[in-house]
Scaffold this motif. Structure first.
Motif, PDB file in Angstrom:
ATOM      1  N   ASN A 174       2.360   6.613  -7.193  1.00 39.59           N
ATOM      2  CA  ASN A 174       0.807   6.924  -7.535  1.00 39.59           C
ATOM      3  C   ASN A 174       1.448   7.543  -9.297  1.00 39.59           C
ATOM      4  O   ASN A 174       1.122   8.465  -8.489  1.00 39.59           O
ATOM      5  N   ARG A 175       1.149   7.573 -10.398  1.00 38.85           N
ATOM      6  CA  ARG A 175       0.608   8.140 -12.021  1.00 38.85           C
ATOM      7  C   ARG A 175       2.168   8.932 -12.034  1.00 38.85           C
ATOM      8  O   ARG A 175       1.955   9.402 -12.945  1.00 38.85           O
ATOM      9  N   LEU A 235       1.174  -1.321   0.417  1.00 37.19           N
ATOM     10  CA  LEU A 235       0.366  -0.126  -0.047  1.00 37.19           C
ATOM     11  C   LEU A 235       0.768   1.082   0.265  1.00 37.19           C
ATOM     12  O   LEU A 235       0.641   2.179  -1.104  1.00 37.19           O
ATOM     13  N   LEU A 241      -0.939  -1.427 -14.144  1.00 38.25           N
ATOM     14  CA  LEU A 241      -2.689  -1.622 -13.181  1.00 38.25           C
ATOM     15  C   LEU A 241      -2.688  -0.754 -12.218  1.00 38.25           C
ATOM     16  O   LEU A 241      -3.567  -0.869 -11.233  1.00 38.25           O
ATOM     17  N   VAL A 242      -1.860  -1.098 -10.921  1.00 41.54           N
ATOM     18  CA  VAL A 242      -1.438  -0.711  -9.730  1.00 41.54           C
ATOM     19  C   VAL A 242      -1.444   1.441  -9.962  1.00 41.54           C
ATOM     20  O   VAL A 242      -1.738   1.536  -8.453  1.00 41.54           O
ATOM     21  N   ILE A 291       2.997   2.173  -3.448  1.00 36.26           N
ATOM     22  CA  ILE A 291       1.223   2.040  -4.884  1.00 36.26           C
ATOM     23  C   ILE A 291       1.114   3.368  -4.201  1.00 36.26           C
ATOM     24  O   ILE A 291       0.939   4.402  -5.231  1.00 36.26           O
ATOM     25  N   GLN A 292       1.176   4.182  -3.141  1.00 34.74           N
ATOM     26  CA  GLN A 292       0.344   5.160  -2.911  1.00 34.74           C
ATOM     27  C   GLN A 292       1.406   6.455  -3.228  1.00 34.74           C
ATOM     28  O   GLN A 292       1.246   7.557  -3.768  1.00 34.74           O
ATOM     29  N   VAL A 345       3.504  -5.048 -15.917  1.00 33.51           N
ATOM     30  CA  VAL A 345       1.618  -4.749 -16.307  1.00 33.51           C
ATOM     31  C   VAL A 345       1.696  -4.671 -14.870  1.00 33.51           C
ATOM     32  O   VAL A 345       0.123  -3.415 -14.714  1.00 33.51           O
ATOM     33  N   LEU A 346       1.934  -4.916 -13.871  1.00 29.78           N
ATOM     34  CA  LEU A 346       1.295  -5.068 -12.587  1.00 29.78           C
ATOM     35  C   LEU A 346       0.981  -3.701 -12.118  1.00 29.78           C
ATOM     36  O   LEU A 346       0.716  -2.350 -11.232  1.00 29.78           O
TER      37      LEU A 346
END
Lengths: 298, 298, 298, 298, 298, 298
Positions: B24-25, B17, B55-56, B20-21, B51-52
């Motif tokens: 992000n973008r 988490l 997707l995240v 990812i945060q 790819v992962l």
């Protein structure tokens, strides 16, 4: 060499790939209630699950109740609870306290999400005219400000999702006279899931799921097509609080939700596991043409 | 009860988490080369990792070379390789074969990404005028159509990222006479990362990372501030192919990339582990004011 | 005084006005093949025509084959061509070479367009999942990786056109197992024209058009309504390679393309002349309700 | 065989390619006045030129005067013209007629453009507050409602161009008391070109251009850098109406317009030829760093 | 203490609230003609009303005639008016003057709106191809350039409204030969209201409204459902100029306009009062299912 | 004839025109507190004023406190209030009640706005991370969860305004440990007005404004430049609760707010009158270069 445990971690992430992909940009409505609201650790877990779903591309919406906290405050202010047919009568004063307690719980959840770095916005069914209702009678009897949803105006939800906020909703609405009403959180989650065309609706409560045989803990059913769910009700297999829950599930699916999950909120990360593995944690209700894909029960 | 192994899975996802945060973008440029291109399983792993990431919520761009496949085809058509100062002379015919082989590899990677349900678009440095170059001399000597990047026009990349495609690039460009040139894939990845203001640039090759002591496999350095990287070069600690690689890393950071990773492509999911854990897999080069955060080496 | 030749030039430009206006912002798919691919000057002319169309407001898409260049390379690597029913058997190795050669040709065309100051992007049918296919049998016999288009996903084309790129496509796709297939360029152009709702589809090849009398070079037909084209086939007037070409034309029109042109790529600027004058260069096939407007044959 | 004349036509179109490309999406302000307004054929030609420019990707704006038509109507209503220092005194009544006549001419031009299939919108300097002005004195003397532009608000022009309309403007504005003023069309074209950051400004009038030697018709100057234009004025080479025209040219270039053209509107398609060939028709004034590129005089 | 008169002012504003809310972002077409065009104070009032409507969120469009000003100018230039069946014959010259006068009036209105700080754009039915018409005969007789609307192209209006301009239109259009035609302003307002799907259409003229009894000034009818309006015509209750006006009203409502108002332009702010109070000023025609809501006559 | 009272109404609306125009699309932050929160009629009036402002094009944001309602509930649950230096100590329990009561008041205001047909969204300073704070000490002493704003993140406000919602805010925020804090509503309104670059900030409370002479009710000051406000403080003219209020006003203006109004919420529609007339109701503080424009005191 890289240690095995790290390689295992990578594998878990990679296994999540098809699930992330399948539900990318889809709306998931999470009804959050029951014991999972009282235990601080369970609460943190549920919120982490919702935040993870958001970060990997889902669009979660949380709908919550207030559960036992309302009762605690009714007592705290020294009010005399009244019951009719075993149901609590929600007079003006009780309604006022219910709204206050729900708002308090709402802001706690907002704060938990914010603490994980994601922007949440907590609203009631009044904000943006989200939930319009009428008085709900109990066997024809007036039990006060208990509302039945007549109309959902999801504009505020679409705007918040569009702008990347995580909406958290407590189910208080108003009627045509702008009086306040308390709404059952399951009903609200169901009506909202329908209005926003959610892909999924997950009920997180103290129920493990639907059993073939109530006395056999091994008989939990992983997946049910709606006709099977309807049959369970008509055959009298399920009873008590499960009947309205199942009816809500069936209703949601009939109004376009793809898959509804009954999950035990007491199991840590049950929401995440249900979505990211092909093992059933609780019971999923699916459309008649929906494919069953759980391998086994987790 | 839900089995422990499923709860462990949930924990791994939850641990991802914060990573990812954080990214992000953000754009991540992945230079993909070396042995990881030959082994089908390693190749599949690298693509799954990319790819992962997509997707995240990351925005990955893959830049790849053709490695030994080019040599194989040069032989296949019965051409006589020529070398100057130990460097391959890239005449018109060799250039033509190099471009064909790189295009073939490119479409393989595109197909792998497509097979995972994500839309990829494979382009060269010619498409959309992405890479403009001049002839690169080797110690002042003309070794043919080997290009040095003069200008990057990232418009096509921004459009593809904006429209949710995963761009895969092979490093062939043209000069002002529109002649074709082969460009070193590391250089291309570096120039592209700078042009698109990438957050990260990861070199996936057959190098494990930077060692304090080349003879001590335990001495791999997890993180280096750029002044430390510069010192390793000026003090003569590193040599061979590592010098241009480190120089590329330093250059990228000086042009705005936040963190550059040298990763061993032979370790499965090294990219994912480097990004999603606080354990270093290879060596990360960071800005002078960048915070070191690896706990230990994985 | 301004010299007459300059005034004449102005007149030519002004005469183009109604044609530019009529097709403004319309998509034109250009199938480019045949001798026009081998002669450098003809190639330059075709590309100039396409670029001019783009600059005056059309949205051209080029679909090209590889023609004789594939055969040349099959020989070059010392492969033994095999034939069944007179058709080349496309085994894995041949497929690999075909893809490489087509990619090389593609990048040449991209470079030519770029050299005229317009941004082109060259892709295959694999990129963005553009062309999905199945194996095509020849009289029931397996002749290898020859594909029949099952599905066109034009998203990547719409994005490229929207962003003002000129897309150049080579017809290689994949099937559901993600194996590569070579696709007939005429078929690909036709399927793409249908999928993007092209206004026009132009086949540039070594065919001058359709003749009333094959032996009378004066009998070239300028315009045919589709029922006339169908009649030519059923009456046995046309034969050989013209039948599948005409069938493609008819198919395209039945799927919404407004006008299909069979043009002789060996005539310089035949594409431009066909579009910008009211003289027929080759043969145009039009919808049953399409108006014939050529005055005479050019 | 295709006849030579058609091939020649194609060549003319292809020759236009670099010019179309160079000025794609650039704004061109066309001041249209003089005899070209009286002759119906010349008028049609000017409008065709402007429409062609629009269709091939330019963004033309037409600014026009009313010329002799105003005088004709002043007489028609039996008014007595008054002059001061040889300049017409524009009293309220004259102003009213001027505005009416200019509006009439404006709608004629709008209709001509519409008849060619392009949407035009005709406005004055009052609409959208385009031109705000103050009274302009003639040698300190009040000659009535003759305006000097103080402010240009180009919002309406940007919106019309954005929406693909061709704006046609007649130069009447208001002052801070909202009184109407007639504005010199050259001044208006110049101020508008500056405000919209036009690439080009073309004055179409009865002047052939600037001559080295007024008496030698062969001495027309094709291109002038602004310092050369300034020198022509300071050295007294040019005189009469040419001085304010050249000053407008210099002013426009100093405010960001790239190239200003003085063209003879009596030559058919002089605008098109000036833009689409490398032959000078009239005289172009360019920035100090602008490249001269006319080969010769047309 | 705050003086009562100020509190009263606040009350008036607050009373406007439900009306503002009801028509927020709705289009209102105002036909402006009659005496209200001649009196400067009335004119200023009408414009202020329209500007206020714009500022509080409506989207007004003004359509105006030229009334007596055209006749004044026809005389001024010494033309001989001709009449057929009591109708003015509009020959080329008269048409030219009509257009000029209407354009002049148009710019006056534009200037008035601009002076109140709102951007207006004045156009004719020619601009953007707004009004296409054919010749209208009078009892089968040709009375010249009097047009009947065949087609409305409202694109320019939508763009202007979108960009926050107030469009002001004078009703001159062209036919398929691009000849100019004068169009009745009531007809134009009606056709435009239909084409832009206006919520309201208001006719401001010298008519107080529809009377039950023409001789009883107290018998003004506040609201009429369309069947009542039709009955008034068929029963012969109304006559003269009222019949075409009522027919326009009925036509507009049948084509989707919600409410049409016949208002006396001679009453200051009649438009504002009709919209912002529940008192009828003139006569409103409403859809069969429209609710009558005027309390009384103002 | 239309009755005079209706004409007077129209005049009032027309008089509002310049005010509506001046502040169109500007943000107005309304701090709403004091007695006006207790009286149902006054409350309805304030909300009507805010809704009217919204409907005529302003962008109002309401920030409210809870006033005496918090005290009432503290008593209701039988808590013992504690005071330090005369200030209420806000322990965890008090904080919890304050948040609940503020949320309740918030939803009442939301419902009032909704009942007028405008969509409101009620949020706290926690939602979207709007208000981040630290503990505020009172003379160095810890008085519990009383917050001082450190950072305003106005993203949620901009999104809500953009989507046409009326935001209503109660001032509870969190600190870096995500503990809840009560924030002074005046401070919150001031910080928010600065963060969203409000045009106006209006404090609606039980204060009539600033007096030259506290004992002379006629000496109310209509307008103060900030240096005058500062002088009033430094000269000791004002005291008590007025000092922090004036300091907030000065602070807001120094951070870009144009005009701050101190208004008596007990006067019906004081907000509307202050904005829509040129009579001062309370006291306006303006920038040093702001123009005083009140004619007199209302």
């Amino acid at each position: 060499m890289v240690k095995q445990k790290y390689l295992d971690k990578a594998e878990v992430l990679i296994e999540a790939l098809p699930y992330i992909q399948r539900f990318n940009r889809k709306i998931v409505v999470i009804k959050y209630g029951g014991s999972a609201m009282l235990d601080q650790e369970l609460k943190a877990n549920v919120i982490k699950d919702a935040v993870l779903l958001k970060l990997v591309g889902f669009k979660p919406i949380i709908v919550h109740g207030g559960g036992k906290e309302i009762s605690r405050w009714v007592n705290k202010v020294g009010m005399e609870p009244r019951f009719v047919n075993g149901l609590r009568v929600t007079d003006k004063d009780t309604m006022e306290i219910a709204e206050m307690v729900l708002a308090k719980v709402n802001k706690e959840l907002v704060t938990l999400v914010e603490s994980l770095g994601v922007d949440a916005v907590g609203i009631s069914g009044k904000d943006g005219g989200l939930l319009k209702c009428t008085k709900k009678l109990s066997n024809g009897e007036d039990i006060g400000y208990v509302g039945e949803i007549q109309e959902v105006n999801p504009r505020i939800l679409h705007e918040l999702l569009e702008q990347d906020f995580l909406p958290i909703i407590f189910p208080v609405g108003y009627d045509e006279n702008y009086d306040s009403y308390n709404i059952n959180a399951d009903d609200a989650a169901c009506a909202i899931a329908e209005a926003v065309h959610a892909e999924k609706l997950a009920f997180l409560s103290d129920i493990e799921g639907v059993y073939k045989d109530q006395n056999d803990p091994e008989s939990l059913i992983s997946e049910l097509h709606i006709h099977e769910a309807e049959k369970l009700i008509s055959d009298g297999y399920v009873g008590g609080g499960m009947i309205p829950k199942l009816k809500n599930c069936i209703d949601a699916i009939e109004h376009g939700v793809n898959r509804v999950h009954i999950l035990d909120g007491r199991i840590p990360h049950s929401l995440l596991l249900e979505i990211f593995t092909n093992k059933g944690i609780g019971t999923a209700i699916l459309r008649e043409d929906g494919e069953k894909y759980y391998d086994e029960h987790a």
